[in-house]
Design a protein around this motif. Structure first.
Motif, PDB file in Angstrom:
ATOM      1  N   ARG A  14       1.015  -1.036   0.251  1.00 34.03           N
ATOM      2  CA  ARG A  14       0.078   0.242   0.560  1.00 34.03           C
ATOM      3  C   ARG A  14       0.431   1.326   0.320  1.00 34.03           C
ATOM      4  N   ASP A  15       0.255   1.849  -0.435  1.00 36.16           N
ATOM      5  CA  ASP A  15       1.326   3.662  -0.067  1.00 36.16           C
ATOM      6  C   ASP A  15       1.997   3.696   0.845  1.00 36.16           C
ATOM      7  N   PRO A  16       1.610   3.928   1.870  1.00 34.94           N
ATOM      8  CA  PRO A  16       2.467   4.622   2.974  1.00 34.94           C
ATOM      9  C   PRO A  16       4.309   3.204   2.928  1.00 34.94           C
ATOM     10  N   GLU A  17       3.453   1.579   2.380  1.00 31.24           N
ATOM     11  CA  GLU A  17       4.700   0.713   2.595  1.00 31.24           C
ATOM     12  C   GLU A  17       5.452   1.498   1.904  1.00 31.24           C
ATOM     13  N   LEU A  18       4.858   1.660   0.562  1.00 33.35           N
ATOM     14  CA  LEU A  18       5.903   1.641  -0.762  1.00 33.35           C
ATOM     15  C   LEU A  18       6.412   3.233  -0.550  1.00 33.35           C
ATOM     16  N   ILE A  19       6.164   4.060   0.926  1.00 34.35           N
ATOM     17  CA  ILE A  19       6.954   5.387   0.414  1.00 34.35           C
ATOM     18  C   ILE A  19       7.590   4.359   1.846  1.00 34.35           C
ATOM     19  N   SER A  20       7.455   3.775   2.784  1.00 34.88           N
ATOM     20  CA  SER A  20       8.690   4.192   3.189  1.00 34.88           C
ATOM     21  C   SER A  20       9.706   3.081   3.146  1.00 34.88           C
ATOM     22  N   ILE A  21       8.863   1.996   2.563  1.00 35.55           N
ATOM     23  CA  ILE A  21      10.757   1.220   1.565  1.00 35.55           C
ATOM     24  C   ILE A  21      11.323   2.092   0.247  1.00 35.55           C
ATOM     25  N   LEU A  22      10.586   3.384   0.053  1.00 40.09           N
ATOM     26  CA  LEU A  22      11.659   3.940  -0.997  1.00 40.09           C
ATOM     27  C   LEU A  22      12.872   4.664   0.040  1.00 40.09           C
ATOM     28  N   GLN A  23      12.346   5.145   1.298  1.00 41.78           N
ATOM     29  CA  GLN A  23      12.615   6.000   2.461  1.00 41.78           C
ATOM     30  C   GLN A  23      14.137   5.211   2.819  1.00 41.78           C
ATOM     31  N   ASN A  24      13.537   3.892   3.909  1.00 41.64           N
ATOM     32  CA  ASN A  24      14.279   2.885   4.643  1.00 41.64           C
ATOM     33  C   ASN A  24      14.437   1.559   2.956  1.00 41.64           C
ATOM     34  N   PRO A  25      14.558   1.217   2.747  1.00 38.21           N
ATOM     35  CA  PRO A  25      14.418  -0.268   1.654  1.00 38.21           C
ATOM     36  C   PRO A  25      15.030  -1.050   2.737  1.00 38.21           C
ATOM     37  N   ASN A  26      15.275  -1.555   3.656  1.00 37.22           N
ATOM     38  CA  ASN A  26      15.403  -2.526   4.933  1.00 37.22           C
ATOM     39  C   ASN A  26      15.731  -4.121   4.108  1.00 37.22           C
ATOM     40  N   HIS A  29      23.609   5.932   1.220  1.00 40.33           N
ATOM     41  CA  HIS A  29      22.974   6.396  -0.216  1.00 40.33           C
ATOM     42  C   HIS A  29      21.573   5.992  -0.472  1.00 40.33           C
ATOM     43  N   HIS A  30      20.333   6.714   0.683  1.00 37.30           N
ATOM     44  CA  HIS A  30      19.414   7.097   0.067  1.00 37.30           C
ATOM     45  C   HIS A  30      19.242   7.916  -0.989  1.00 37.30           C
ATOM     46  N   LEU A  31      17.141   7.439  -1.055  1.00 38.61           N
ATOM     47  CA  LEU A  31      17.063   8.332  -2.251  1.00 38.61           C
ATOM     48  C   LEU A  31      15.981   9.593  -1.917  1.00 38.61           C
ATOM     49  N   ASN A  32      17.117  10.759  -2.530  1.00 36.81           N
ATOM     50  CA  ASN A  32      16.159  11.831  -1.903  1.00 36.81           C
ATOM     51  C   ASN A  32      14.152  12.564  -1.757  1.00 36.81           C
ATOM     52  N   ASP A  33      13.851  13.070  -1.123  1.00 30.18           N
ATOM     53  CA  ASP A  33      12.726  13.388  -1.355  1.00 30.18           C
ATOM     54  C   ASP A  33      12.343  13.299  -2.801  1.00 30.18           C
ATOM     55  N   GLU A  34      12.634  13.846  -3.441  1.00 31.45           N
ATOM     56  CA  GLU A  34      12.024  14.064  -4.901  1.00 31.45           C
ATOM     57  C   GLU A  34      12.170  12.948  -6.147  1.00 31.45           C
ATOM     58  N   GLU A  35      13.516  12.064  -5.607  1.00 32.33           N
ATOM     59  CA  GLU A  35      13.290  11.316  -5.950  1.00 32.33           C
ATOM     60  C   GLU A  35      12.107   9.948  -5.797  1.00 32.33           C
ATOM     61  N   ILE A  36      11.947  10.170  -4.374  1.00 31.69           N
ATOM     62  CA  ILE A  36      10.597   9.054  -3.999  1.00 31.69           C
ATOM     63  C   ILE A  36       9.700   9.537  -4.530  1.00 31.69           C
ATOM     64  N   VAL A  37       9.141  11.115  -4.923  1.00 32.55           N
ATOM     65  CA  VAL A  37       7.890  11.002  -5.213  1.00 32.55           C
ATOM     66  C   VAL A  37       7.836  10.585  -6.919  1.00 32.55           C
ATOM     67  N   GLN A  38       9.385  11.197  -7.436  1.00 34.51           N
ATOM     68  CA  GLN A  38       9.531  11.078  -8.814  1.00 34.51           C
ATOM     69  C   GLN A  38       8.956   9.247  -9.185  1.00 34.51           C
ATOM     70  N   LEU A  39       9.598   8.397  -8.393  1.00 33.31           N
ATOM     71  CA  LEU A  39       9.737   6.954  -8.865  1.00 33.31           C
ATOM     72  C   LEU A  39       8.124   6.753  -7.908  1.00 33.31           C
ATOM     73  N   PHE A  40       7.483   7.104  -6.542  1.00 31.55           N
ATOM     74  CA  PHE A  40       6.409   6.610  -6.824  1.00 31.55           C
ATOM     75  C   PHE A  40       5.739   7.085  -7.775  1.00 31.55           C
ATOM     76  N   ALA A  41       5.647   7.445  -8.063  1.00 25.11           N
ATOM     77  CA  ALA A  41       4.411   8.108  -9.647  1.00 25.11           C
ATOM     78  C   ALA A  41       4.504   7.593 -10.421  1.00 25.11           C
ATOM     79  N   LEU A  42       6.131   6.643 -10.749  1.00 25.04           N
ATOM     80  CA  LEU A  42       6.180   5.261 -11.598  1.00 25.04           C
ATOM     81  C   LEU A  42       5.488   4.554 -11.311  1.00 25.04           C
ATOM     82  N   PHE A  43       5.717   4.192 -10.427  1.00 23.39           N
ATOM     83  CA  PHE A  43       5.113   2.769  -9.547  1.00 23.39           C
ATOM     84  C   PHE A  43       3.511   2.691  -9.825  1.00 23.39           C
TER      85      PHE A  43
END
Lengths: 292, 257
Positions: A196-208, A219-233
Motif C-alpha cells: 500500500r502507499d505508505p508501505e511503498l513510500i516507507s520502503i523507498l525511504q528506508n529499503p531495509n 545512499h538514501h533516495l532524496n525526497d524528490e527521487e522518492i516522489v518521482q519513483l513513487f509516481a512511476l510505480f
C-alpha cells in the motif's frame, strides 16, 4: 473539638502524593519516549518486511508477538535469526519455512533499542491499533510529469543524487526496454499493489531488505527521487492492474539468450575465418599416426 | 559461520598460497612454468577448444577487472538501457565462447587416448574448476540480470574490503547461491593456481610478437618420415636454401612435379 489530620501529617501526605505523581510522570514519559523511539526504529528497520496489525508481508505480522513469545526469545531471535534457525529452534525453523526464501538478516540493535520496539508493539497490540509510519508521506503532490522523471531514475539516465544504484540494475518493470530490467530483485510492475502507499513510500525511504539495505544504507533516495519513483510505480499499477506475481522466481529471457548464442556462433565463425590458413597438412600426418 | 570461512579465511589463504608458491616454484622449478604441451598438434579439435576458450575467458576476465577498477564509470555507461544491453550481450557472448571452448577441451582431453596418457590429476581439477566457474558465470548472466550493474554495488565493495584488510560480508551475504558459489570457486581457482598448469598465464610468450623469425633446419633423413605418409606422395626434394622469414616454409618439402 477539631478533628483533623495534624498539619505535619497532611503536608507529608501531599509531599508523597507529589512524589508519586512526579515518579508516575517520569515513568510514563519514559514509556512514551520508549514507544516513540520504538516507532521510529520500527519504521526504519522493520517496516520494509513486517506490519503490526495489517497482515504478513515479507515477514510475519508482529501484532501480539510480545505475548506469543518470551522477551528473551525475541531478543535472541532479532539478534540472529539464522543462528536461531541453525540451532534447531522449532519456532524459528517454522518461520524460515513459511517465509522462504526470505532470510531475515541479523539486526544490529542494542538491547535497549529492541526493548523500545517491543514496548511499542505491546502498546499498539493493547490498543488494538495498526502501525502507521509517521514519516511515510510524499514531500509534495504528484504531477503527471513525475512519471517520466521516475523512468529517468529507474533506468539510470538521471543519476541518483546520493550515489544509489539505478533500479534497472536489479529490477524490471513493464515497458523498461527490449530485454527488460534486472532479475536479481523482483519485478516492480505490481509493487504498488503488493504494498500500500505508505508501505511503498516507507520502503523507498528506508529499503531495509537484505540486499537493498547494504546498497542504499548510505545512499538514501532524496525526497524528490522518492516522489518521482513513487509516481512511476503508481502509474505501473494503473496500467497493469493484474501483473503476474514474480517474487522469488528467476527467469530466463529467451531473446537475450538467443541473441547471445547467435552472436557467439558468429564470432566462432569469424575466428575460423581468421585462422583459415592454420597449419593442417603436417598435423594431419601426426594425427593419423597418433590415432592409428 | 561458513560465510566467514569461505569469504574471509579462504580468500586470504588462497592469495597467500598463490603468491608464495608461485614465486617459490618460479625460483626452484622455473622450467615447469608451462601449459604442458600434449604433444598432440592437431588443429581442429584443439582449435575449437583453445581459441574460443582463451579469447572468451580473457575478455570476460577483463570485464571483471574493469568493473572492479572503475565501478562508477561502468554504472554511468549502463545508464542508457541500450548501452547496458550491448555490454551484457557482449559479456554473455564471450562467456558462452569460453564455455564452448572449455567443453571442447574437456571432450578432447578425455576422448583421446594419447592426451589421457599425459593428463595429470591436477589437470582434471583445473578443468573441473574452470568448467564450474564458467557455467556459474553464464548462469548468473542469464538468470540474475544485470550483473554488470549490480556487480559494481554488491560485489565490488566486498572485494575491495578484502584488499583493504577489512573484510565486510554485508554486501554478498544475501546474494543468490549461484553467485556466492561463483565467488567461492574463484578463490579455489586462486588456491590451485600455483600447483597447476595455470601458471602458464604468467609466462605468456608475448615477445613472440616481435622476436625475429627462427629458422628450423632438419639434419636427419626426412624421407624416412615422409615415407610414412598414408598415400603416395609426389616426388619431393629438400629445399637446399631455407626460405628466410618463415619457419614453416623452410621445413616444408618443395613439390617438383
Amino acid at each position: 473539638m477539631r478533628i483533623g489530620i495534624p498539619h505535619s501529617l497532611s503536608s507529608a501526605l501531599i509531599r508523597i502524593a507529589m512524589m508519586v505523581g512526579v515518579l508516575f510522570a517520569i515513568v510514563s514519559a519514559a514509556q512514551a519516549q520508549s514507544v516513540a523511539e520504538g516507532q521510529a526504529l520500527f519504521g526504519s528497520k522493520c517496516y520494509s518486511c513486517h506490519n503490526i496489525g495489517s497482515g504478513d508481508k515479507q515477514g510475519p505480522d508482529l501484532k501480539g508477538v510480545t505475548t506469543r513469545r518470551t522477551k528473551d526469545w525475541l531478543h535472541e531471535f532479532i539478534n540472529g535469526p539464522a543462528t536461531a534457525n541453525s540451532k534447531g529452534d522449532p519456532v524459528a525453523t517454522q518461520l524460515f519455512k513459511k517465509f522462504s526464501p526470505t532470510v531475515m538478516p541479523d539486526q544490529a540493535l542494542t538491547p535497549d533499542q529492541i526493548d523500545s520496539i517491543l514496548a511499542m508493539i505491546t502498546d499498539l497490540t493493547n490498543k488494538n491499533q495498526v502501525y502507521v509510519p509517521a514519516g511515510a508521506k510524499l514531500s509534495r503532490a504528484i504531477v503527471p510529469v513525475d512519471v517520466n522523471g521516475g523512468w529517468q531514475f529507474f533506468t539510470g539516465r538521471a543519476r541518483l543524487q546520493n550515489g544509489g544504484t539505478a533500479c534497472i540494475s536489479c529490477h524490471s518493470i513493464k515497458g523498461v526496454g527490449m530485454f527488460g530490467g534486472g532479475t536479481l530483485g523482483p519485478d516492480l510492475t505490481g509493487v504498488n499493489i503488493k504494498y500500500r502507499d505508505p508501505e511503498l513510500i516507507s520502503i523507498l525511504q528506508n529499503p531495509n531488505f537484505p540486499t537493498m539495505s547494504t546498497v542504499f544504507g548510505t545512499h538514501h533516495l532524496n525526497d524528490e527521487e522518492i516522489v518521482q519513483l513513487f509516481a512511476l510505480f503508481q502509474s505501473a499499477r494503473l496500467a497493469n492492474p493484474m501483473p503476474p506475481n514474480q517474487a522469488g522466481i528467476t527467469t530466463l529471457d529467451p531473446r537475450f539468450f538467443v541473441i547471445g548464442v547467435a552472436s557467439m556462433l558468429l564470432v566462432l565463425a569469424l575466428l575460423n575465418l581468421a585462422w583459415r590458413n592454420r597449419l593442417r597438412g603436417v598435423r594431419e600426418e601426426l594425427v593419423r599416426r597418433a590415432t592409428q | 559461520m561458513l560465510d566467514n570461512l569461505f569469504y574471509i579465511i579462504l580468500p586470504y589463504a588462497a592469495v597467500t598460497l598463490a603468491i608464495v608458491i608461485t614465486v617459490q616454484r618460479y625460483l626452484k622449478r622455473g622450467f615447469t612454468y608451462s601449459s604442458l604441451s600434449s604433444q598432440f598438434l592437431e588443429s581442429d579439435e584443439l582449435f575449437y577448444g583453445s581459441v574460443p576458450w582463451h579469447i572468451g575467458i580473457l575478455v570476460v576476465l577483463l570485464g571483471h577487472v574493469i568493473g572492479f577498477a572503475i565501478p562508477r564509470q561502468v554504472l554511468w555507461f549502463n545508464g542508457v538501457p541500450a548501452r547496458l544491453y550491448i555490454l551484457e550481450t557482449t559479456g554473455l557472448l564471450f562467456g558462452l565462447l569460453a564455455l564452448v571452448g572449455i567443453v571442447s577441451l574437456i571432450v578432447r582431453r578425455f576422448t583421446s587416448a594419447r592426451i589421457r596418457a599425459v593428463t595429470s590429476w591436477m589437470d582434471v581439477v583445473v578443468l573441473l574448476v574452470l568448467l564450474v566457474q564458467v557455467i556459474l558465470g553464464v548462469y548468473t548472466a542469464l538468470f540474475y540480470r544485470w550483473g554488470s550493474s549490480w556487480y559494481a554495488t554488491s560485489a565490488v565493495p566486498y572485494l575491495r574490503s578484502l584488499f583493504t584488510l577489512q573484510p565486510d560480508l554485508k554486501m554478498i551475504a544475501p546474494l543468490p547461491m549461484a553467485v556466492k558459489a561463483h565467488i567461492l570457486n574463484a578463490f579455489i581457482f586462486l588456491a590451485i593456481f600455483p600447483f597447476s598448469r595455470l601458471v602458464h598465464m604468467l609466462v605468456v610468450p608475448i615477445h613472440y610478437l616481435w622476436r625475429p623469425y627462427q629458422l628450423v633446419i632438419w639434419n636427419g633423413d626426412r624421407r624416412k618420415i615422409i615415407g610414412q605418409a598414408p598415400r603416395p606422395r609426389p616426388k619431393t626434394v629438400e629445399a637446399t636454401v631455407p626460405v628466410t622469414g618463415d619457419t614453416v616454409a623452410a621445413s616444408r618439402p618443395v613439390v617438383t612435379g
